[in-house]
Design a protein around this motif. Structure first.
Motif, short mmCIF file in Angstrom:
data_model
loop_
_atom_site.label_atom_id
_atom_site.label_comp_id
_atom_site.label_asym_id
_atom_site.label_seq_id
_atom_site.Cartn_x
_atom_site.Cartn_y
_atom_site.Cartn_z
N GLY A 46 20.17 -95.78 -2.67
CA GLY A 46 18.72 -95.83 -2.56
C GLY A 46 18.20 -96.97 -1.70
N LEU A 47 18.96 -98.07 -1.66
CA LEU A 47 18.45 -99.28 -1.01
C LEU A 47 19.00 -99.52 0.40
N ALA A 48 19.90 -98.66 0.86
CA ALA A 48 20.49 -98.84 2.19
C ALA A 48 20.28 -97.59 3.04
N PRO A 49 19.01 -97.31 3.40
CA PRO A 49 18.74 -96.07 4.13
C PRO A 49 19.41 -96.00 5.50
N LYS A 50 19.59 -97.14 6.15
CA LYS A 50 20.24 -97.12 7.47
C LYS A 50 21.70 -96.71 7.35
N ARG A 51 22.40 -97.26 6.36
CA ARG A 51 23.80 -96.88 6.15
C ARG A 51 23.89 -95.43 5.69
N ARG A 52 22.94 -95.01 4.88
CA ARG A 52 22.95 -93.62 4.43
C ARG A 52 22.77 -92.69 5.62
N ALA A 53 21.89 -93.07 6.56
CA ALA A 53 21.68 -92.24 7.74
C ALA A 53 22.94 -92.18 8.60
N VAL A 54 23.67 -93.29 8.70
CA VAL A 54 24.93 -93.29 9.45
C VAL A 54 25.92 -92.34 8.83
N ALA A 55 26.04 -92.39 7.50
CA ALA A 55 26.98 -91.51 6.81
C ALA A 55 26.58 -90.05 6.97
N VAL A 56 25.30 -89.76 6.88
CA VAL A 56 24.81 -88.39 7.07
C VAL A 56 25.21 -87.88 8.45
N ARG A 57 25.01 -88.72 9.46
CA ARG A 57 25.34 -88.31 10.84
C ARG A 57 26.85 -88.13 11.00
N ASN A 58 27.64 -89.04 10.47
CA ASN A 58 29.10 -88.91 10.57
C ASN A 58 29.59 -87.61 9.95
N LEU A 59 29.09 -87.30 8.77
CA LEU A 59 29.53 -86.09 8.08
C LEU A 59 29.10 -84.84 8.83
N ALA A 60 27.91 -84.89 9.44
CA ALA A 60 27.45 -83.74 10.21
C ALA A 60 28.30 -83.53 11.46
N LEU A 61 28.69 -84.63 12.11
CA LEU A 61 29.52 -84.52 13.30
C LEU A 61 30.93 -84.05 12.97
N CYS A 62 31.47 -84.55 11.88
CA CYS A 62 32.87 -84.26 11.56
C CYS A 62 33.06 -82.96 10.79
N LEU A 75 28.36 -87.15 0.68
CA LEU A 75 27.55 -88.36 0.92
C LEU A 75 27.42 -89.18 -0.36
N TRP A 76 27.06 -88.50 -1.47
CA TRP A 76 26.93 -89.21 -2.74
C TRP A 76 28.27 -89.79 -3.18
N GLN A 77 29.35 -89.03 -3.02
CA GLN A 77 30.67 -89.53 -3.38
C GLN A 77 31.04 -90.77 -2.57
N THR A 78 30.65 -90.80 -1.30
CA THR A 78 30.93 -91.96 -0.46
C THR A 78 30.33 -93.22 -1.06
N PHE A 79 29.08 -93.15 -1.47
CA PHE A 79 28.42 -94.33 -2.05
C PHE A 79 28.97 -94.63 -3.44
N GLY A 280 35.13 -87.61 0.36
CA GLY A 280 34.22 -88.56 -0.26
C GLY A 280 34.82 -89.93 -0.52
N GLN A 281 36.09 -90.13 -0.15
CA GLN A 281 36.71 -91.45 -0.34
C GLN A 281 36.92 -92.19 0.98
N TYR A 282 36.42 -91.64 2.07
CA TYR A 282 36.56 -92.33 3.36
C TYR A 282 35.32 -93.16 3.64
N HIS A 283 35.45 -94.14 4.54
CA HIS A 283 34.37 -95.09 4.82
C HIS A 283 33.44 -94.52 5.90
N TRP A 284 32.58 -93.59 5.51
CA TRP A 284 31.65 -92.97 6.46
C TRP A 284 30.47 -93.86 6.80
N LEU A 285 30.37 -95.03 6.18
CA LEU A 285 29.23 -95.92 6.42
C LEU A 285 29.34 -96.66 7.74
#
Length: 300
Positions: A46-62, A75-79, A280-285
Motif C-alpha cells: 500500500g505504501l510503495a506505489p512506485k515499486r508496485r508499478a514496477v512489479a506490475v510492468r515487469n509481470l506484464a512484460l514477462c 503481484l501480491w505474492q511478491t510483496f 511470486g517468489q522472484y524480485h519483480w520490484l
C-alpha cells in the motif's frame, strides 16, 4: 559481498547472537513471524506505489499471456514473500544454529560445494537469498565470498552486514570493488556467491532475451568462471511453511562456452525455468528492463 561499509568499523565475533531483544523475537514460532511478515508485505504493497508499478510492468512484460487476475495474484505474492523473507532474517541471524539448520533444508547436489577449489555460485534474486547464504555458510566450512550493496539506513546497514557474517568468515566486498575482488577470491580457491540477474547498465552487458524481452545482462558469470577455470553451480531458494528449501544444482556442463552472448542467453533461460515454478517468489520490484537497446523506448 570486502571492506566493511563506512557506517561502522568493528564486526561482532563470528556467530554473535546479536541483541537480546532480537534473540527473543527469533524464538517466536515461525507462523507468528510469518504473520508479521505478511503484515509488512501488505504495508509495503500500500505504501510503495512506485515499486508496485514496477512489479506490475515487469509481470506484464514477462507474462503477457497470463490473465490479469493471475498477474495480480503474483503481484501480491511478491510483496507478501518479500515482507516474510525480511522478517525471517530475525531467526536466520539470531535464532540458535540448530533452528537455522532445521528450517533451511539443503537439497540437490549441495555437497559439490564442499569440494576444494574455486566455484561460482549463481544465486538469482529469489526471496530466499539470505536463507540460502546463511545455511550454506553454516553447513559448508570453506572460503566464501560475495558482494554487498550498502543499505541507505545506517542501522539496517549494520544489521544486514553483521547478519551475513554470522557463520564462517566470509569475504564480503562492496559493489564498488566490482569483479576485481571476486576474481582475487576465486584465484584463492573461494566459492563466490554471484547475483548477476539484475540490470546493471549497458557497460559489460549484452542484450539477450529474458522472457522474450531484450534485457541488459551482465556477463560476469561466464567471465569469472573462465578466469579461474571454475565450475558454475546454481542455488535456488524457495520459501515454504516450514522455512526454506535450498536446491543446489550440479555443475553446468560446457559452461562457459567462450561465447559471452550465448552464455548470457543460457543463464536467462535457466532462470526463466526456475521463476516459472514460483513467479511470486522472484524480485519483480527491480527495474529489470530500465536499460534499453539503442532506439527502443523506455520500459517504465
Amino acid at each position: 559481498m570486502s571492506a566493511a561499509p563506512k557506517t561502522f568499523s568493528v564486526l561482532p565475533p563470528t556467530g554473535s547472537p546479536g541483541p537480546l531483544w532480537l534473540r527473543g523475537l527469533a524464538r517466536l514460532p515461525l507462523p507468528v513471524l510469518r504473520a508479521a511478515g505478511w503484515l509488512l508485505g501488505a504495508a509495503l504493497y500500500g505504501l510503495a506505489p512506485k515499486r508496485r508499478a514496477v512489479a506490475v510492468r515487469n509481470l506484464a512484460l514477462c507474462f503477457p499471456h497470463a490473465s490479469a487476475a493471475q498477474r495480480r495474484a503474483w503481484l501480491w505474492q511478491t510483496f507478501r514473500h518479500f515482507g516474510q523473507a525480511f522478517v525471517d532474517r530475525v531467526w536466520l541471524w539470531h535464532a540458535p544454529p540448530e533452528v537455522v539448520a532445521r528450517r533451511v533444508r539443503l537439497e540437490g547436489a549441495w555437497q559439490v560445494l564442499a569440494a576444494p577449489g574455486p566455484v561460482v555460485v549463481f544465486a538469482p534474486h529469489f526471496v530466499g537469498l539470505d536463507a540460502a547464504w546463511t545455511r550454506l555458510t553454516q553447513a559448508i566450512a570453506r572460503e566464501w565470498a560475495g558482494v554487498y550493496a550498502p543499505q541507505v539506513n545506517e542501522r539496517l546497514d549494520r544489521w544486514v552486514w553483521q547478519g551475513r557474517h554470522r557463520f564462517g568468515q566470509p569475504k564480503i566486498m562492496s559493489r564498488r570493488e566490482g569483479l576485481r575482488g571476486l576474481a582475487r577470491a576465486l584465484r584463492a580457491g573461494a566459492a563466490i556467491y554471484l547475483l548477476p540477474d539484475m540490470d546493471f547498465g549497458a557497460a559489460q552487458s549484452v542484450f539477450v532475451p529474458f522472457f522474450g524481452v531484450a534485457a541488459a545482462t551482465v556477463t560476469s558469470l561466464p567471465r569469472l568462471a573462465a578466469l579461474a577455470g571454475a565450475p558454475v553451480v546454481a542455488v535456488v531458494a524457495r520459501l515454504d511453511r516450514r522455512g526454506y528449501r535450498v536446491w543446489v544444482g550440479p555443475p553446468w556442463a560446457q559452461y562457459p562456452s567462450g561465447d559471452d552472448e550465448a552464455d548470457a542467453r543460457r543463464m536467462n533461460a535457466e532462470l526463466e525455468a526456475w521463476i516459472a515454478e514460483a513467479p511470486g517468489q522472484y524480485h519483480w520490484l527491480h527495474r529489470r528492463f530500465k536499460t534499453r537497446p539503442p532506439g527502443q523506448p523506455p520500459a517504465y
